[in-house]
Design a protein around this motif. Structure first.
Motif, PDB file in Angstrom:
ATOM      1  N   GLY A 268       0.261  58.647  -4.402  1.00 33.29           N
ATOM      2  CA  GLY A 268      -0.853  59.535  -4.689  1.00 33.29           C
ATOM      3  C   GLY A 268      -0.458  60.970  -4.950  1.00 33.29           C
ATOM      4  O   GLY A 268      -1.287  61.781  -5.392  1.00 33.29           O
ATOM      5  N   ARG A 269       0.783  61.311  -4.717  1.00 32.66           N
ATOM      6  CA  ARG A 269       1.235  62.694  -4.884  1.00 32.66           C
ATOM      7  C   ARG A 269       1.729  62.997  -6.292  1.00 32.66           C
ATOM      8  O   ARG A 269       2.002  64.158  -6.621  1.00 32.66           O
ATOM      9  CB  ARG A 269       2.365  63.003  -3.880  1.00 32.66           C
ATOM     10  N   PHE A 270       1.877  61.980  -7.121  1.00 35.21           N
ATOM     11  CA  PHE A 270       2.435  62.210  -8.455  1.00 35.21           C
ATOM     12  C   PHE A 270       1.426  62.934  -9.345  1.00 35.21           C
ATOM     13  O   PHE A 270       0.222  62.681  -9.297  1.00 35.21           O
ATOM     14  CB  PHE A 270       2.866  60.886  -9.086  1.00 35.21           C
TER      15      PHE A 270
ATOM     16  N   GLU B 214       2.554  63.817 -16.248  1.00 33.39           N
ATOM     17  CA  GLU B 214       2.685  62.636 -17.094  1.00 33.39           C
ATOM     18  C   GLU B 214       2.829  61.346 -16.289  1.00 33.39           C
ATOM     19  O   GLU B 214       2.523  60.263 -16.791  1.00 33.39           O
ATOM     20  CB  GLU B 214       3.881  62.804 -18.034  1.00 33.39           C
ATOM     21  N   SER B 215       3.301  61.455 -15.057  1.00 31.50           N
ATOM     22  CA  SER B 215       3.535  60.253 -14.244  1.00 31.50           C
ATOM     23  C   SER B 215       2.322  59.857 -13.417  1.00 31.50           C
ATOM     24  O   SER B 215       2.327  58.798 -12.785  1.00 31.50           O
ATOM     25  CB  SER B 215       4.730  60.475 -13.317  1.00 31.50           C
ATOM     26  N   GLU B 216       1.291  60.690 -13.412  1.00 33.64           N
ATOM     27  CA  GLU B 216       0.152  60.439 -12.520  1.00 33.64           C
ATOM     28  C   GLU B 216      -0.545  59.120 -12.823  1.00 33.64           C
ATOM     29  O   GLU B 216      -0.820  58.325 -11.917  1.00 33.64           O
ATOM     30  CB  GLU B 216      -0.852  61.588 -12.608  1.00 33.64           C
ATOM     31  N   ASP B 217      -0.834  58.863 -14.068  1.00 29.61           N
ATOM     32  CA  ASP B 217      -1.573  57.656 -14.429  1.00 29.61           C
ATOM     33  C   ASP B 217      -0.804  56.398 -14.037  1.00 29.61           C
ATOM     34  O   ASP B 217      -1.376  55.459 -13.471  1.00 29.61           O
ATOM     35  CB  ASP B 217      -1.878  57.651 -15.919  1.00 29.61           C
ATOM     36  N   ALA B 218       0.495  56.383 -14.318  1.00 29.60           N
ATOM     37  CA  ALA B 218       1.309  55.215 -13.973  1.00 29.60           C
ATOM     38  C   ALA B 218       1.397  55.040 -12.464  1.00 29.60           C
ATOM     39  O   ALA B 218       1.384  53.913 -11.950  1.00 29.60           O
ATOM     40  CB  ALA B 218       2.707  55.356 -14.577  1.00 29.60           C
ATOM     41  N   ALA B 219       1.470  56.157 -11.739  1.00 28.99           N
ATOM     42  CA  ALA B 219       1.531  56.088 -10.277  1.00 28.99           C
ATOM     43  C   ALA B 219       0.242  55.519  -9.709  1.00 28.99           C
ATOM     44  O   ALA B 219       0.259  54.683  -8.796  1.00 28.99           O
ATOM     45  CB  ALA B 219       1.815  57.468  -9.696  1.00 28.99           C
ATOM     46  N   LEU B 220      -0.898  55.948 -10.255  1.00 24.10           N
ATOM     47  CA  LEU B 220      -2.182  55.435  -9.778  1.00 24.10           C
ATOM     48  C   LEU B 220      -2.347  53.966 -10.134  1.00 24.10           C
ATOM     49  O   LEU B 220      -2.953  53.191  -9.374  1.00 24.10           O
ATOM     50  CB  LEU B 220      -3.323  56.267 -10.353  1.00 24.10           C
TER      51      LEU B 220
ATOM     52  N   LYS C  97      -8.032  63.218  -7.000  1.00 22.22           N
ATOM     53  CA  LYS C  97      -7.745  62.106  -7.914  1.00 22.22           C
ATOM     54  C   LYS C  97      -8.559  60.869  -7.549  1.00 22.22           C
ATOM     55  O   LYS C  97      -8.297  59.779  -8.061  1.00 22.22           O
ATOM     56  CB  LYS C  97      -6.257  61.758  -7.858  1.00 22.22           C
ATOM     57  N   GLU C  98      -9.534  61.039  -6.667  1.00 18.94           N
ATOM     58  CA  GLU C  98     -10.275  59.884  -6.172  1.00 18.94           C
ATOM     59  C   GLU C  98     -10.991  59.142  -7.299  1.00 18.94           C
ATOM     60  O   GLU C  98     -10.980  57.896  -7.342  1.00 18.94           O
ATOM     61  CB  GLU C  98     -11.279  60.314  -5.101  1.00 18.94           C
TER      62      GLU C  98
ATOM     63  N   LEU D 196     -13.625  55.877  -1.405  1.00 23.18           N
ATOM     64  CA  LEU D 196     -13.409  56.722  -2.578  1.00 23.18           C
ATOM     65  C   LEU D 196     -14.695  57.445  -2.986  1.00 23.18           C
ATOM     66  O   LEU D 196     -14.686  58.646  -3.278  1.00 23.18           O
ATOM     67  CB  LEU D 196     -12.887  55.879  -3.740  1.00 23.18           C
ATOM     68  N   VAL D 197     -15.807  56.720  -3.011  1.00 17.27           N
ATOM     69  CA  VAL D 197     -17.088  57.330  -3.363  1.00 17.27           C
ATOM     70  C   VAL D 197     -17.434  58.435  -2.373  1.00 17.27           C
ATOM     71  O   VAL D 197     -17.862  59.535  -2.764  1.00 17.27           O
ATOM     72  CB  VAL D 197     -18.197  56.255  -3.397  1.00 17.27           C
ATOM     73  N   SER D 198     -17.242  58.149  -1.091  1.00 16.78           N
ATOM     74  CA  SER D 198     -17.531  59.150  -0.062  1.00 16.78           C
ATOM     75  C   SER D 198     -16.672  60.395  -0.252  1.00 16.78           C
ATOM     76  O   SER D 198     -17.155  61.530  -0.123  1.00 16.78           O
ATOM     77  CB  SER D 198     -17.300  58.550   1.327  1.00 16.78           C
ATOM     78  N   ALA D 199     -15.400  60.202  -0.569  1.00 15.90           N
ATOM     79  CA  ALA D 199     -14.489  61.343  -0.763  1.00 15.90           C
ATOM     80  C   ALA D 199     -14.881  62.160  -1.987  1.00 15.90           C
ATOM     81  O   ALA D 199     -14.809  63.393  -1.971  1.00 15.90           O
ATOM     82  CB  ALA D 199     -13.052  60.846  -0.891  1.00 15.90           C
ATOM     83  N   ILE D 200     -15.296  61.488  -3.050  1.00 12.69           N
ATOM     84  CA  ILE D 200     -15.711  62.198  -4.260  1.00 12.69           C
ATOM     85  C   ILE D 200     -16.922  63.077  -3.964  1.00 12.69           C
ATOM     86  O   ILE D 200     -16.976  64.245  -4.348  1.00 12.69           O
ATOM     87  CB  ILE D 200     -16.036  61.195  -5.381  1.00 12.69           C
ATOM     88  N   VAL D 201     -17.899  62.527  -3.261  1.00 19.50           N
ATOM     89  CA  VAL D 201     -19.104  63.294  -2.930  1.00 19.50           C
ATOM     90  C   VAL D 201     -18.771  64.428  -1.977  1.00 19.50           C
ATOM     91  O   VAL D 201     -19.230  65.562  -2.149  1.00 19.50           O
ATOM     92  CB  VAL D 201     -20.175  62.366  -2.324  1.00 19.50           C
TER      93      VAL D 201
END
Length: 877
Positions: free
Chosen positions: A558-560, A563-569, A598-599, A618-623
């Protein structure tokens, strides 16, 4: 009930006719009967013993003996020490602590840091030099670069060391390091940890020098006095009433996502906190309270645990390696605790000597307050040799009587440092790293003594010499010692030359603990030019047979960024796919911990229907994040998917976060005839699930038509409508804004600032409190009740037990007393009003402003008194 004035007079009358100050009685509690010790207790005298006589009062576990290293006048009132690379002791001397029972002149700058040295090799210090003096209550020290870090009563400094023992010009590292509070509750520790950061107890801050500048970062709040690490950089701390808290996860993981709260407790503590002193202990602050002492007068449980260490030396038998040694100076003892670990890398702690202690003394003045693994592989103990241990803020009339009747308040200026040796093993010479070559220091990374390994890493890192890279990589690849590989990895990281290939070398180890460190170190490369190659290494590790390794890979992904973020997720989503019920809660915790901001991007990569628990978090974190772009994107996804479960999760989240606009939008959807029945049912059930605690209904101006209809909308029952109606106030007032004016908003902002300075250490930035310290402020009836009640609580303090939001809090789950701030010179009435305004309107709370004049008025009309009980406070309206 007596008036405060009469009560105070009654308290003062107990003080043996002496002129007690008001401040000296702060530890008293109204309603507590402070009976003297029973006559049948045979309390021995507590004379001052010279070191030779004092040594005879100690009893140690079989096979061990105690040796004197230093004593007064060479050292006075020592509380902490550190060793430099050549093995010299740098000792912190808190010489102005409690000069008398009233704590008068405690702020006089008589503290100092001294260098103690054994020049003839006989094991005793024979040379002492004052390095720094005229310090106000120094509390912590660590070697750093070409000097030392040290903390006084307020700030953290770096002082270069010139010519071996001369101080250079001090550098201010953190002016507010230990701002506010009293001696017992200020940051300390300064542990140089495996990850090259300096960590502290009673603090949520860590420090590191980067490009010549000292920086600080937030980490978990932990401990009270003393901090240590195990071989893998996991931290251990304690509080006065809790012997040990051992963290199974590495520092930072549990707090790095402010939008998510860990569900699983990953800190190991002992259920059995029994102590077994060898002498009667009547001179304990709460000795009159049932449960503090046994029926025979011996300390029953910790009240002053502090200064623990993890023994990582090589002079004791192997079975003792990794044990925690914990001083309990009020019981004149040192306890040994075993640390165990399951196959998933989760720690547990337990008593090592059931019915006995590792070390006890029959000398009441023996106050061992800190323990350390030493350069010779033994265990060093720092003894704050004195009668008075309790700070004046908490001294009770009972303890005051004990101190004065038995002459424990004098003399001062004493202190000893001891070494514990295992008799059947050879004594080892101290390892001297001063002047060692870079190659020799690399070799020391595999030494059997943890102090040697830690010091070699620190010296290599802080030298800044990248020429050692080849030797480090050789050790990382081929050393037979797993610890050498781990330290080589983190030395490369500390020098700023860690590469993906280095992580791959560590990941390829057949020792899971080395691979875990590879995954941990990988996240330090998540945002740079090594990110893509590092992600390939983590991808290969994602199917590692060790659950602990896979969990750490998840923590890193989750720390990436960039350019590498999408592949990491994408990889993270693949690893998270099997997560389901309660057994996977920790894995969900770790997954969410690295996803700050990035949630939603991650939510897009999972199937909510296949993993509703993760989706809900994830929904709770986004809100909770409050970021409208992410929330709007989530709503768009819900509309597109028409997923009733997502609507349910969203409904619960917006109610919990009190997002009024979003709540009203959902109400409108429920009221819309074309809304599918399953969506309507999901919204209503979710919003009802979001209601908790002392719920404050949402104030709306008009009642939706469907709530008054004879026939419920499709998907709902009459019972659903009845419960749903309870979420709202239809009086027409609208949702009340308690911060109406610019002055109110400014007071709230100031309150946040002063809350962080005065209250955050115990109640935390999120207001939910901290185990073993303080209960929550969120939705607390004590915060949201009458303003005068809250002012009374904060002005004069509260003694437990206390019930908050339906849960009972009492010692040892929290500290037994919250001291009042009436006499605290570091906070004035305007600042108190600001703090109270802040806590009444933060974290979803909503309450009227506490104006400065209300606090001023209370002070004028109400005399100083002892802390309230909950029952007394309830009567304040």
């Amino acid at each position: 009930m007596k008036s405060p004035a009469l009560l105070l007079a009654a308290v003062l009358s107990l003080s043996l006719g002496l002129a007690d100050s008001l401040f000296a009685q702060q530890g008293d509690r109204e309603g507590h009967v402070m009976k003297p010790p029973p006559k049948e207790w045979k309390i021995p005298p507590a004379p001052v013993l010279d070191p030779e006589a004092a040594m005879k009062t100690f009893k140690l576990e079989k096979g061990f003996r105690l040796e004197l290293v230093a004593a007064e006048p060479m050292v006075e009132d020592p509380v902490a020490l550190t060793f430099d690379p050549q093995g010299r002791m740098w000792v912190v001397e808190m010489r102005s602590f409690m000069p008398d029972v009233d704590g008068k002149n405690e702020e006089v700058p008589t503290g100092r840091i001294s260098i103690l040295e054994d020049t003839n090799g006989d094991g005793k210090a024979d040379r002492s030099k004052v390095f720094l003096d005229k310090i106000v209550l120094p509390r912590a020290i660590a070697m750093a670069y070409d000097g030392i870090l040290y903390a006084d009563q307020e700030s953290l400094y770096f002082v270069p060391v010139k010519d071996g023992d001369q101080p250079g010009e001090p550098v201010m590292v953190d002016e507010k390091y230990s701002e506010g509070g009293n001696v017992e509750h200020k940051p300390n520790g300064l542990l140089y940890a495996l990850d090259n950061w300096y960590y502290n107890a009673k603090s949520d801050t860590r420090y590191r020098r980067i490009d010549g500048e000292w920086v600080k970062e937030k980490t978990e709040f932990r401990g009270q006095w003393g901090i240590a690490q195990d071989d893998y950089g996991r931290l251990v701390t304690n509080t006065n009433s809790n012997l040990i808290s051992a963290e199974s996860l590495f520092p930072g993981i549990t707090e790095r996502n402010p939008n998510y709260d860990f569900e699983v407790n990953t800190v190991a503590r002992m259920k059995d906190q029994t102590t077994w002193p060898s002498r009667i202990n009547p001179g304990v602050n709460r000795g009159y309270m049932e449960g503090t002492l046994t029926k025979d007068g011996y300390l029953a449980k910790p009240t002053a645990a502090c200064g623990l260490t993890i023994y990582r030396g090589n002079q004791f038998p192997a079975d003792y390696y990794g044990s925690a040694f914990i001083p309990e100076p009020s019981g004149n003892l040192v306890k040994r605790v075993k640390n165990d670990e399951d196959e998933n890398g989760l720690l547990s702690v337990s008593q090592a000597n059931d019915g006995d202690e590792f070390l006890t003394s029959t000398d009441e003045r023996s106050r061992i307050v800190n323990a350390y693994t030493a350069p010779d592989g033994t265990l060093y103990l720092v003894e704050f040799y004195r009668g008075v241990l309790q700070h004046v803020t908490y001294v009770t009339t009972y303890l005051r009587r004990q101190i004065l009747e038995r002459g424990l308040d004098a003399p001062l200026g004493l202190g000893r440092i001891y070494r514990v040796v295992y008799e059947d093993n050879d004594k080892l010479p101290p390892v001297n790293l001063a002047g060692a070559s870079q190659e020799e220091l690399v070799a020391f990374l595999g030494h059997p003594n943890g102090w040697v390994r830690d010091t070699a890493q620190r010296v290599l890192v802080q030298s800044g010499d990248a020429a050692v890279a080849e030797a480090l990589r050789t050790a990382l690849e081929s050393s037979a010692q797993p610890q050498a590989r781990i330290h080589a990895l983190w030395t490369l990281e500390g020098l700023g030359i860690l590469k993906a290939d280095d992580v791959a070398l560590a990941a390829a180890s057949d020792r899971p603990k080395v691979a875990v460190q590879a995954a941990r170190a990988a996240q330090t490369l998540a945002a740079g030019d090594q990110a893509s190659e590092t992600l390939k290494v983590l991808s290969a590790m994602s199917e590692h047979p060790s659950a602990e390794v896979r969990r750490q890979v998840i923590a890193a992904l989750g720390r990436f960024e960039g350019e590498s973020e999408d592949a990491a997720l994408t990889l993270l989503a693949k690893m998270a796919a099997p997560l389901s019920g309660d057994k996977d809660a920790l894995w969900r915790d770790v997954t969410l911990s690295g996803l700050t901001g990035k949630e939603f991007a991650f939510l897009e990569k999972i199937d909510p229907a296949a993993n509703p628990r993760l989706s809900n978090d994830l929904v709770s974190a986004i809100v909770k994040s409050g970021k409208e772009d992410a929330i709007s994107a989530l709503v768009a996804k819900m509309d597109q998917a028409q997923d009733a479960e997502l609507f349910r999760q969203f409904g619960a989240a917006v109610v919990r976060a009190r997002k009024t606009d979003r709540v009203l939008d959902l109400v409108g959807r429920v009221d819309t005839p074309t809304t599918p029945a399953d969506i309507r049912k999901g919204i209503v059930s979710g919003m009802l699930a979001g209601k908790s605690g002392k719920f404050r209904p949402f104030a709306v101006k008009s009642k939706p038509a469907f709530l008054g209809a004879d026939t419920p909308p499709e998907g709902l029952s009459k019972d659903d409508l009845k419960k749903f109606t309870g979420l709202f106030d239809f009086s027409g007032k609208g949702d009340e804004d308690f911060l109406k004016s610019a002055t109110d908003k400014a007071l709230f902002a100031k309150g946040q600032e002063h809350y962080q300075r005065v209250c955050l250490a115990c109640h935390q930035f999120h207001g939910r409190g901290l185990e073993f310290l303080a209960p929550p402020l969120v939705e607390s009836e004590w915060v949201m009740g009458p303003k005068k009640r809250l002012i009374s609580l904060v002005m004069d303090g509260l003694q437990g037990p206390v019930e908050v939001n339906g849960k009972l809090y009492e010692a040892p789950s929290i500290q037994p007393l919250m001291p009042g701030l009436r006499l605290n010179p570091e906070v004035n009435d305007e600042q108190l009003a600001a703090i109270l305004t802040y806590v009444r309107n933060a974290w979803g709370n909503g309450g009227s402003v506490v104006k400065p004049e209300e606090v001023v008025k209370f002070r004028k009309e109400n005399d100083f008194r002892e802390p309230y009980t909950a029952e007394e406070l309830e009567k304040v309206k």
